[in-house]
Design an enzyme around this catalytic site. Structure first.
Site, PDB file in Angstrom:
ATOM      1  N   ASP A  72       1.185 -73.289 -77.343  1.00 25.39           N
ATOM      2  CA  ASP A  72       1.023 -74.522 -78.272  1.00 25.39           C
ATOM      3  C   ASP A  72       0.334 -75.681 -77.445  1.00 25.39           C
ATOM      4  OD1 ASP A  72       2.273 -72.997 -80.098  1.00 25.39           O
ATOM      5  OD2 ASP A  72       4.220 -73.730 -79.439  1.00 25.39           O
ATOM      6  N   GLU A 131      -0.362 -73.663 -90.252  1.00 24.52           N
ATOM      7  CA  GLU A 131       0.253 -74.409 -89.385  1.00 24.52           C
ATOM      8  C   GLU A 131      -0.531 -75.130 -88.384  1.00 24.52           C
ATOM      9  OE1 GLU A 131       3.409 -71.684 -87.838  1.00 24.52           O
ATOM     10  OE2 GLU A 131       2.036 -70.569 -86.356  1.00 24.52           O
TER      11      GLU A 131
END
Length: 516
Positions: free
Chosen positions: A18, A180
């Site tokens: 991420d 997301e």
């Protein structure tokens, strides 16, 4: 500085998922998720986008990061890093407490502020600072029946953390599962909303939309996804969750996560190093859409273009524990107990005081570990452990989570004898595969890793090196163990249900990398 024509992916190897990036002048800063490990949210610095140096952590105090009782693969999810008016802002979710918050600092190496808690549900919060001074927060739906799956947004006051507008659904994505990881950008007065879809497994991808205002309405790129390796046989898989950055020369680049699975004969593909950070160039189509890599595909070796890439990265192989603080590469499991470890009890050594907590428990054990960042590597340590109580144990572990780990350790049995053991824990199966008596409390433990196996050795002072066991890497992979993290190699001590009365002293830790 030596100029090279190519750079190698991943640019940050091992469990570093991420990624989020920002530029300040000619300096680049990047953060990644840290889940159940402490301190939280490692922050890196680079001048060339390829060679990254770990400079600190955003969350270094329990008041910022409570991981008490944290389950594996919970904790810190998907941070976003942004810079505005002399301040760095990092926003994220602590899934252990189900709270979104942000911290700030004028120095990216820290210290960072106390957290500003948000009344904002869901995960993957992101910040966007617009040119008119307004600031927007975006993130996922709340995962309740009250909200449609998609990306939500509101305006926020950064001094108070309070919303100053209603929370609105701005894009549902392209129809794939799990929209997301949003990031909003203003480029040439057009607002681009880039997100991840498809889940963070082999169907992962990056999609993008654009509109005339921060709230859209957003038009989906007809060529979505702009990055994905799904349904391909490429060496890099599960590419997604990207962030864009513009260099001073005007070129655009993307950082994103991916995995490097290893093919196991008759079993299939497994990845155990975790989701890593990759880099790719970005070009813009004549229709004004970004194109990542080579039409949405990325290779291990990529054209560096005008990047001034240095080829002489220095790796710190040895930690002799002579400093007054641990090297930045070391982490604890969950919220650490200060009494469990010390660099002062025996100067020049790392001392671990084994508690009742074991590596099989959800609580925080006496554990200090670092990410495995290379498929091929050799790791060793010298342990001095004069155990004298049954159940006392200290050693070296290869750890994925509380149900999947290997260890080579020195124990004390009921007769007060010292023994070296090799143990593996895979799911509900727990087994000591070798147990051999030793004479000396000083033992060198070693693990040699390849892409498929871990081989464990020990030696007494001036003695021969002895093989004690072999463990498959695939049994510590995400495909077997589940979760979102990667393998750690750690030093630990435990009393196996009772506090240990004997401290475990580690003189040094050596990590010799091979092929990454």
């Amino acid at each position: 500085m030596t100029l090279v024509q190519q750079y190698k992916n991943p640019v940050i190897s091992g469990f570093h998922p991420d990624p989020s990036i920002c530029r300040v002048g000619s300096d680049y800063y990047l953060v990644t998720s840290s889940f159940q490990y402490f301190p939280g949210v490692p922050i890196f610095h680079s001048r060339d986008l390829v060679q990254w140096e770990l400079i600190g952590y955003c969350l270094t105090r329990k008041s910022q990061l409570n991981l008490d009782g944290c389950k594996s693969s919970m904790g810190i999810y998907a941070p976003t890093l942004r810079y505005q008016h002399g301040r760095f802002y990092m926003i994220t979710t602590n899934m252990n407490t189900y709270q979104n918050f942000y911290v700030w600092s004028e120095n990216p190496a820290g210290p960072w502020s106390e957290p500003i808690m948000l009344d904002w549900p869901g995960i993957d919060p992101s910040l966007f600072f617009d040119e008119d001074g307004r600031v927007y927060i975006s993130g996922t739906n709340s995962f309740t029946f009250e909200e449609t799956a998609g990306i939500y947004q509101a305006e926020i006051n950064m001094e108070t953390g309070l919303l100053v507008s209603e929370r609105r659904l701005i894009w549902e994505g392209t129809g794939a599962q799990a929209p997301e990881g949003p990031h909003l950008y203003r480029i040439n007065d057009i607002y681009y909303l880039m997100i991840a879809e498809g889940g963070t497994e082999y169907g992962h991808m990056v999609t993008i939309a654009r509109g005339d205002t921060p709230y859209g309405p957003f038009e989906s790129n007809p060529d979505n996804p702009i990055l994905t390796h799904r349904s391909s046989s490429l060496a890099i898989q599960a590419t997604g969750h990207a962030d864009l950055v513009r260099k001073e020369d005007g070129s655009w680049w993307a950082v994103f996560l991916g995995i490097r699975p290893v093919s196991v004969p008759f079993v299939g593909k497994h990845h155990h190093l975790g989701r890593e950070t990759f880099l790719a160039p970005v070009i813009w189509s004549i229709d004004g859409w970004p194109v990542i890599g080579e039409q949405g595909k990325v290779s291990e070796w990529m054209d560096a273009g005008a990047l001034p890439v240095s080829s002489d990265k220095v790796w710190e192989e040895m930690d002799d524990f002579d400093a007054n603080q641990l090297q930045l590469s070391w982490n604890f499991l969950k919220s650490p107990n200060d009494k469990d470890w010390s660099l002062e009890a025996r100067p020049g050594w790392l001392t671990l005081n084994g508690s009742a907590v074991t590596l099989n428990d959800l609580d925080s054990p006496a554990f200090v570990g670092r990410r495995q960042q290379h498929f091929h590597c050799s790791v060793s340590t010298l342990l001095d452990f004069k155990a004298r109580q049954e159940g006392e144990e200290a050693g070296l572990t290869v750890y994925m989570n509380e149900k999947h780990h290997y260890e080579i350790a020195l124990i004390c049995n009921a007769d007060g004898e010292l023994k070296v053991i090799f143990r593996r824990r895979v799911g509900s199966i727990w087994n000591i595969e070798l147990e051999t008596p030793v004479q000396s409390p000083e033992i060198i433990f070693e693990v040699e890793a390849t892409a498929s196996n871990y081989t464990f050795y020990y030696s007494e002072p001036h003695g021969e090196r002895k093989l004690v066991g072999i463990g498959e890497c695939s049994l510590l992979s995400t495909e077997v163990a589940g979760g979102f993290t990667g393998v750690y190699i750690g030093l630990y001590a435990t009393g196996n249900g009772e506090p240990s009365v004997t401290p475990a002293h580690f003189d040094w830790f050596h990590y010799l990398p091979g092929e990454s």
